[in-house]
Design a protein around this motif. Structure first.
Motif, PDB file in Angstrom:
ATOM      1  N   ASP A   1       0.805  -1.222   0.000  1.00  0.00           N
ATOM      2  CA  ASP A   1       0.000   0.000   0.000  1.00  0.00           C
ATOM      3  C   ASP A   1       0.840   1.274   0.000  1.00  0.00           C
ATOM      4  O   ASP A   1       0.427   2.291  -0.574  1.00  0.00           O
TER       5      ASP A   1
ATOM      6  N   SER B   1      -4.659  -7.184   3.493  1.00  0.00           N
ATOM      7  CA  SER B   1      -6.072  -6.851   3.649  1.00  0.00           C
ATOM      8  C   SER B   1      -6.460  -6.740   5.120  1.00  0.00           C
ATOM      9  O   SER B   1      -7.174  -5.811   5.526  1.00  0.00           O
TER      10      SER B   1
ATOM     11  N   LYS C   1      -8.009   0.976   9.151  1.00  0.00           N
ATOM     12  CA  LYS C   1      -9.226   1.709   8.799  1.00  0.00           C
ATOM     13  C   LYS C   1     -10.190   1.780   9.965  1.00  0.00           C
ATOM     14  O   LYS C   1     -10.867   2.796  10.179  1.00  0.00           O
ATOM     15  N   GLU C   2     -10.258   0.699  10.747  1.00  0.00           N
ATOM     16  CA  GLU C   2     -11.195   0.646  11.861  1.00  0.00           C
ATOM     17  C   GLU C   2     -10.634   1.241  13.150  1.00  0.00           C
ATOM     18  O   GLU C   2     -11.320   1.289  14.169  1.00  0.00           O
TER      19      GLU C   2
ATOM     20  N   ARG D   1      -4.894  -3.546   6.514  1.00  0.00           N
ATOM     21  CA  ARG D   1      -5.588  -2.371   5.997  1.00  0.00           C
ATOM     22  C   ARG D   1      -6.904  -2.141   6.728  1.00  0.00           C
ATOM     23  O   ARG D   1      -7.264  -1.016   7.086  1.00  0.00           O
ATOM     24  N   GLN D   2      -7.631  -3.224   6.969  1.00  0.00           N
ATOM     25  CA  GLN D   2      -8.909  -3.122   7.667  1.00  0.00           C
ATOM     26  C   GLN D   2      -8.728  -2.681   9.108  1.00  0.00           C
ATOM     27  O   GLN D   2      -9.503  -1.869   9.624  1.00  0.00           O
TER      28      GLN D   2
END
Length: 289
Positions: A125, A150, A157-158, A153-154
């Motif tokens: 990323d 993934s 984001k959270e 990244r999640q």
């Protein structure tokens, strides 16, 4: 006090060196270890005859060295006493590279990820590597590293949304603490704090600090008042500074630096997190700079 150091060894532009040091720091949470790893990568670059994409090559070298270092530190991390915070990064101004955010909020989220999740996420990323290359670097299949990235990244984001403080915000909190001590009333101080506020103090078992994360306005306000009342005979000395990309404070006594403090705000401008780095080992690079 030094920021992430820029050394002059090797054919590496300053902007790239800074980016790589911040990358290593995001793995390790250590200023000195991050500097050493990038220095070693620079030396390896000098010895390498054919490097087509210098930034990508160096990112892979730094990543592998950081992963090796994390394996060495695993036992120490598992037995760490109390909440863990990274070494504070003291900088003269806000960094321009926002992709490589090293705020305490982001660093705490990254610490919940496995080293491989962080590596897959950073290399894909942030450095734009395809998953075949990332997989080759981490000795995993492209499918595996895609899943690792993934998940990371999640998680990022959270992560709880936080907003960097300005110097005036830090000053306002200190004034509120002082007023609360003077009036011997915690209510006004608690009213300046977000309902879901956290306070994380890292003493590493070497100095007094809360042994768990504190939650809620009243618990945090009472703790801050307790600390303020324990000022040494010479009193506290405050030095505004830039800590991990946001406004912070160096808190010293007559015997030297005691605490590096940083705060985050919520969307309404209330204090949502207080970070207190007190472990002397994590302040050594600040004192010695």
């Amino acid at each position: 006090m030094r920021a992430l150091k820029e050394r002059d060894v090797g054919p590496m532009p300053e902007a790239l060196r800074r980016r790589l040091v911040r990358l290593a720091y995001r793995y390790l949470g250590s200023v000195t270890d991050a500097e050493d790893i990038v220095q070693e990568a620079s030396i390896k670059l000098l010895a390498s005859e054919s490097v087509r994409d210098r930034e990508a090559w160096l990112a892979r070298v730094v990543t592998n060295a950081a992963l090796d270092r994390l394996r060495q530190l695993k036992a120490r991390r598992e037995t760490y006493i109390g909440p863990w915070l990274p070494e504070p990064v003291i900088e003269a101004e806000s960094p321009s590279d926002r992709e490589l955010d090293i705020s305490f909020a982001v660093m705490r989220t990254l610490e919940t990820l496995s080293p491989l999740e962080r590596a897959a996420f950073f290399l894909h990323d942030l450095f734009g590597m395809d998953f075949d290359t990332v997989g080759e670097t981490l000795a995993r299949s492209p499918t595996a590293v895609r899943k690792l990235a993934s998940r990371a990244r999640q998680a990022v984001k959270e992560g709880r949304p936080r907003f960097a403080a300005r110097p005036a915000d830090v000053e306002r909190l200190l004034m509120a603490i002082g007023a609360a001590v003077q009036s011997d009333s915690v209510d006004a101080l608690a009213a300046t704090l977000a309902e879901d506020i956290e306070l994380i103090s890292d003493g590493g078992g070497k100095v007094i600090a809360a042994l768990r994360v504190l939650h809620g306005p009243m618990e945090v306000a009472n703790f801050l008042m307790h600390i303020a009342r324990k000022q040494p005979d010479g009193g506290w000395r405050f030095g505004p500074t830039q800590v991990n990309g946001g406004a912070g404070m160096l808190i010293s006594s007559e015997v030297g630096l005691d605490t590096v403090m940083a705060i985050d705000l919520d969307a309404e401008g209330r204090v949502a997190a207080v970070y207190l780095v007190r472990n002397p080992e994590k302040l050594a690079h600040v004192v010695g700079s």
